[in-house]
Motif scaffolding. Structure first.
Motif, PDB file in Angstrom:
ATOM      1  N   TYR A 181      -8.457 -23.138  16.241  1.00 21.19           N
ATOM      2  CA  TYR A 181      -7.330 -24.002  15.883  1.00 21.19           C
ATOM      3  C   TYR A 181      -5.978 -23.367  16.224  1.00 21.19           C
ATOM      4  N   PRO A 182      -5.720 -22.106  15.849  1.00 20.04           N
ATOM      5  CA  PRO A 182      -4.434 -21.498  16.235  1.00 20.04           C
ATOM      6  C   PRO A 182      -4.253 -21.440  17.746  1.00 20.04           C
ATOM      7  N   LEU A 183      -5.341 -21.251  18.478  1.00 19.26           N
ATOM      8  CA  LEU A 183      -5.253 -21.204  19.931  1.00 19.26           C
ATOM      9  C   LEU A 183      -4.850 -22.573  20.496  1.00 19.26           C
ATOM     10  N   ILE A 184      -5.417 -23.625  19.963  1.00 20.37           N
ATOM     11  CA  ILE A 184      -5.047 -24.982  20.393  1.00 20.37           C
ATOM     12  C   ILE A 184      -3.576 -25.251  20.073  1.00 20.37           C
ATOM     13  N   LYS A 185      -3.132 -24.837  18.886  1.00 17.66           N
ATOM     14  CA  LYS A 185      -1.725 -25.030  18.502  1.00 17.66           C
ATOM     15  C   LYS A 185      -0.792 -24.260  19.439  1.00 17.66           C
ATOM     16  N   ALA A 186      -1.157 -23.042  19.798  1.00 21.99           N
ATOM     17  CA  ALA A 186      -0.336 -22.257  20.724  1.00 21.99           C
ATOM     18  C   ALA A 186      -0.271 -22.934  22.088  1.00 21.99           C
ATOM     19  N   ASN A 187      -1.397 -23.445  22.546  1.00 21.00           N
ATOM     20  CA  ASN A 187      -1.453 -24.152  23.825  1.00 21.00           C
ATOM     21  C   ASN A 187      -0.533 -25.366  23.797  1.00 21.00           C
ATOM     22  N   GLY A 234       1.986 -25.885  21.822  1.00 23.43           N
ATOM     23  CA  GLY A 234       3.365 -25.419  21.696  1.00 23.43           C
ATOM     24  C   GLY A 234       3.954 -25.002  23.036  1.00 23.43           C
ATOM     25  N   LEU A 235       3.165 -24.292  23.835  1.00 22.90           N
ATOM     26  CA  LEU A 235       3.639 -23.892  25.168  1.00 22.90           C
ATOM     27  C   LEU A 235       3.875 -25.111  26.054  1.00 22.90           C
ATOM     28  N   VAL A 243       4.885 -26.425  34.203  1.00 24.42           N
ATOM     29  CA  VAL A 243       4.124 -25.328  33.606  1.00 24.42           C
ATOM     30  C   VAL A 243       2.645 -25.666  33.576  1.00 24.42           C
ATOM     31  N   GLU A 244       1.832 -24.682  33.884  1.00 25.75           N
ATOM     32  CA  GLU A 244       0.381 -24.802  33.789  1.00 25.75           C
ATOM     33  C   GLU A 244      -0.060 -23.907  32.632  1.00 25.75           C
ATOM     34  N   VAL A 245      -0.645 -24.500  31.614  1.00 25.40           N
ATOM     35  CA  VAL A 245      -1.054 -23.755  30.420  1.00 25.40           C
ATOM     36  C   VAL A 245      -2.577 -23.698  30.370  1.00 25.40           C
ATOM     37  N   SER A 246      -3.098 -22.525  30.099  1.00 29.27           N
ATOM     38  CA  SER A 246      -4.543 -22.374  29.946  1.00 29.27           C
ATOM     39  C   SER A 246      -4.820 -21.543  28.694  1.00 29.27           C
ATOM     40  N   MET A 280     -14.392   0.392  16.342  1.00 30.79           N
ATOM     41  CA  MET A 280     -13.581  -0.821  16.232  1.00 30.79           C
ATOM     42  C   MET A 280     -14.157  -1.744  15.170  1.00 30.79           C
ATOM     43  N   GLN A 281     -13.274  -2.329  14.406  1.00 27.08           N
ATOM     44  CA  GLN A 281     -13.679  -3.343  13.445  1.00 27.08           C
ATOM     45  C   GLN A 281     -13.355  -4.706  14.034  1.00 27.08           C
ATOM     46  N   LEU A 282     -14.161  -5.681  13.708  1.00 27.88           N
ATOM     47  CA  LEU A 282     -13.941  -7.035  14.223  1.00 27.88           C
ATOM     48  C   LEU A 282     -12.530  -7.510  13.899  1.00 27.88           C
ATOM     49  N   SER A 283     -12.056  -7.205  12.710  1.00 26.30           N
ATOM     50  CA  SER A 283     -10.735  -7.673  12.279  1.00 26.30           C
ATOM     51  C   SER A 283      -9.584  -7.032  13.051  1.00 26.30           C
ATOM     52  N   THR A 284      -9.850  -5.948  13.772  1.00 25.34           N
ATOM     53  CA  THR A 284      -8.785  -5.298  14.551  1.00 25.34           C
ATOM     54  C   THR A 284      -8.883  -5.612  16.043  1.00 25.34           C
ATOM     55  N   MET A 285      -9.894  -6.387  16.429  1.00 27.31           N
ATOM     56  CA  MET A 285     -10.017  -6.772  17.837  1.00 27.31           C
ATOM     57  C   MET A 285      -8.887  -7.751  18.159  1.00 27.31           C
ATOM     58  N   GLN A 286      -8.046  -7.381  19.126  1.00 29.99           N
ATOM     59  CA  GLN A 286      -6.814  -8.134  19.363  1.00 29.99           C
ATOM     60  C   GLN A 286      -6.910  -9.193  20.457  1.00 29.99           C
ATOM     61  N   ASP A 287      -8.045  -9.314  21.105  1.00 34.60           N
ATOM     62  CA  ASP A 287      -8.117 -10.264  22.222  1.00 34.60           C
ATOM     63  C   ASP A 287      -9.218 -11.301  22.035  1.00 34.60           C
ATOM     64  N   ILE A 288      -9.338 -11.811  20.835  1.00 32.91           N
ATOM     65  CA  ILE A 288     -10.337 -12.847  20.556  1.00 32.91           C
ATOM     66  C   ILE A 288      -9.991 -14.124  21.326  1.00 32.91           C
ATOM     67  N   GLY A 289      -8.733 -14.448  21.376  1.00 30.17           N
ATOM     68  CA  GLY A 289      -8.293 -15.644  22.092  1.00 30.17           C
ATOM     69  C   GLY A 289      -6.994 -15.360  22.816  1.00 30.17           C
ATOM     70  N   GLY A 290      -6.732 -16.154  23.828  1.00 30.05           N
ATOM     71  CA  GLY A 290      -5.491 -15.980  24.563  1.00 30.05           C
ATOM     72  C   GLY A 290      -5.023 -17.288  25.161  1.00 30.05           C
ATOM     73  N   CYS A 291      -3.725 -17.357  25.361  1.00 34.03           N
ATOM     74  CA  CYS A 291      -3.100 -18.540  25.926  1.00 34.03           C
ATOM     75  C   CYS A 291      -2.094 -18.058  26.965  1.00 34.03           C
ATOM     76  N   ARG A 292      -2.031 -18.752  28.096  1.00 33.57           N
ATOM     77  CA  ARG A 292      -1.150 -18.333  29.175  1.00 33.57           C
ATOM     78  C   ARG A 292      -0.389 -19.531  29.720  1.00 33.57           C
ATOM     79  N   ALA A 293       0.879 -19.296  30.005  1.00 32.72           N
ATOM     80  CA  ALA A 293       1.708 -20.315  30.649  1.00 32.72           C
ATOM     81  C   ALA A 293       2.155 -19.769  32.000  1.00 32.72           C
ATOM     82  N   VAL A 294       1.875 -20.513  33.052  1.00 34.35           N
ATOM     83  CA  VAL A 294       2.288 -20.129  34.399  1.00 34.35           C
ATOM     84  C   VAL A 294       3.351 -21.118  34.852  1.00 34.35           C
ATOM     85  N   LEU A 295       4.524 -20.587  35.170  1.00 35.16           N
ATOM     86  CA  LEU A 295       5.647 -21.422  35.608  1.00 35.16           C
ATOM     87  C   LEU A 295       5.724 -21.437  37.122  1.00 35.16           C
ATOM     88  N   ALA A 296       6.339 -22.487  37.655  1.00 37.48           N
ATOM     89  CA  ALA A 296       6.461 -22.633  39.106  1.00 37.48           C
ATOM     90  C   ALA A 296       7.364 -21.542  39.695  1.00 37.48           C
TER      91      ALA A 296
END
Length: 87
Positions: A23-29, A31-32, A43-46, A65-81
């Protein structure tokens, strides 16, 4: 180890933790995309959510590593022209 209650409980935690990022990933997408439209930018958002086997592999490779400290569970990217601001 299949059928082991401790393993099954641990796998359920990983699944739930991964799902909690959807859900937070969808919201970030969204928002971008909205920010791009507001600024008149092309903009191309993925987005991506780390696959379950990849999460398990990373936890196996990095045993401290603990699961709670893993920082790359999800990601969102915006590519501009371009890097120039559109007016």
């Amino acid at each position: 180890m299949q059928g082991c209650p401790e393993v099954e409980a641990a796998l359920a935690v990983v699944y739930q933790y991964r799902a909690a990022h959807q859900y937070p990933l969808i919201k970030a997408n969204m928002g971008l995309r909205s920010a791009g439209r507001t600024e008149g930018c092309e903009v191309e958002v993925s987005q991506r959510l780390k696959r379950f086997p990849t999460i398990l592999d990373k936890l196996h490779r990095e045993p401290t590593m603990q699961l709670s400290t893993m920082q790359d569970i999800g990601g969102c990217r915006a590519v501009l022209a371009s890097i120039e601001r559109s007016v």
